[in-house]
Design a protein around this motif. Structure first.
Motif, mmCIF file in Angstrom:
data_model
loop_
_atom_site.group_PDB
_atom_site.id
_atom_site.type_symbol
_atom_site.label_atom_id
_atom_site.label_comp_id
_atom_site.label_asym_id
_atom_site.label_seq_id
_atom_site.Cartn_x
_atom_site.Cartn_y
_atom_site.Cartn_z
ATOM 1 N N CYS A 132 -5.319 1.519 7.449
ATOM 2 C CA CYS A 132 -4.517 2.111 6.343
ATOM 3 C C CYS A 132 -4.372 3.948 6.652
ATOM 4 O O CYS A 132 -5.831 3.865 6.633
ATOM 5 N N CYS A 180 0.651 3.973 2.276
ATOM 6 C CA CYS A 180 1.319 4.228 3.044
ATOM 7 C C CYS A 180 2.429 3.516 3.687
ATOM 8 O O CYS A 180 2.462 4.025 4.223
ATOM 9 N N CYS A 196 0.690 -1.359 0.603
ATOM 10 C CA CYS A 196 0.019 -0.093 -0.435
ATOM 11 C C CYS A 196 1.155 0.771 0.109
ATOM 12 O O CYS A 196 2.043 0.871 0.890
HETATM 13 ZN ZN ZN Z 1 -2.463 1.862 3.767
#
Ligand code: ZN
Length: 250
Positions: A183, A169, A167
């Motif tokens: 997230c 992040c 992801c």
């Molecule tokens: Zn994330």
């Protein structure tokens, strides 16, 4: 019931077993006036005048109950007997549709229980009947979130469309659970969902209860962010800005 009507016996009690809950319901409900339910009521009234007591009982289908299997076999024989077209024609279309619907839901349930696919979707909808009772607006993003088939990094990476399943992040692979629960890039969006959920449940709530009990806020939450941006941010040297208002990404 015709058999009962015509036999001579001292004991005038009988139990009729059926695997069709829909049929049982249909003639119990007085407002149901289909051909089938009317015929059953009429016959019950006729038999009632000869002091018979008849009760109805539901049994599970296709589990080897001898009488039930025999009834199925006989029903199939009748259904495939071309000489009986006239009698079939007396059944109204609504009865045929509801019977077919019952059969298809049962087939769907059996296949859903047996399949090892749709693992994530099963977490949301373990029971087919529960899904059918929900009025769901199917859009692409909803499908992605309840299947993980769509523009998540993990899915795109699985099909070698992108290099990594991570992801934007950076904390985990971008699968459904991190999107729903962890997230950090969508903490703010998630904050709109959590207060509604904790009024009646605890956070982290399981997917099954999340979708059944909090469908509207759940949909609002997933509509607030853009999976594409969570996916692609990592590939643009962190120079992209998460945009909640103007992007056309879904
Ligand atoms: Zn994330």
């Amino acid at each position: 019931m015709e058999y009962i009507e015509n036999i001579q016996t001292e004991d005038k009690t009988a139990t009729i077993y059926t695997d069709s809950q829909m049929s049982l319901d249909s003639f119990k409900i007085n407002t149901n006036h289909t051909f089938f339910s009317e015929e059953i009521r009429k016959k019950l009234a006729e038999i009632g005048t000869t002091n018979w007591t008849i009760q109805f009982c539901w049994v599970k289908a296709h589990v080897g109950i001898q009488g039930n299997e025999l009834a199925d076999t006989l029903a199939k024989e009748v259904a495939t007997n071309v000489d009986l077209i006239e009698s079939y024609m007396k059944v109204p279309k609504s009865v045929v549709i509801s019977e077919l619907s019952e059969i298809s839901v049962e087939t769907w349930r059996r296949e859903w229980d047996l399949t090892t696919k749709g693992e994530i979707t099963k977490e949301y909808f373990p029971v087919v009947a529960d899904r059918l009772n929900m009025n769901i607006n199917i859009i692409l993003k909803f499908t992605t979130i309840v299947t993980n088939h769509g523009n998540t990094s993990s899915y795109l990476h699985r099909f070698k469309i992108i290099d990594a399943p991570t992801c934007a992040c950076g904390s985990s692979d971008q699968t459904i659970d991190p999107i729903l629960y962890e997230c950090a890039l969508i903490n703010q969006e998630r904050e709109s969902l959590i207060p509604t959920v904790v009024k009646t449940d605890v956070w982290l709530i399981g997917k099954k209860h999340l979708i059944r009990k909090h469908y509207q806020p759940f949909v609002k939450f997933i509509n607030k962010f853009f999976i594409n941006l969570l996916t692609t941010l990592i590939y643009s040297n962190n120079s992209a800005i998460i945009c909640n208002n103007t992007c056309n990404y879904y």
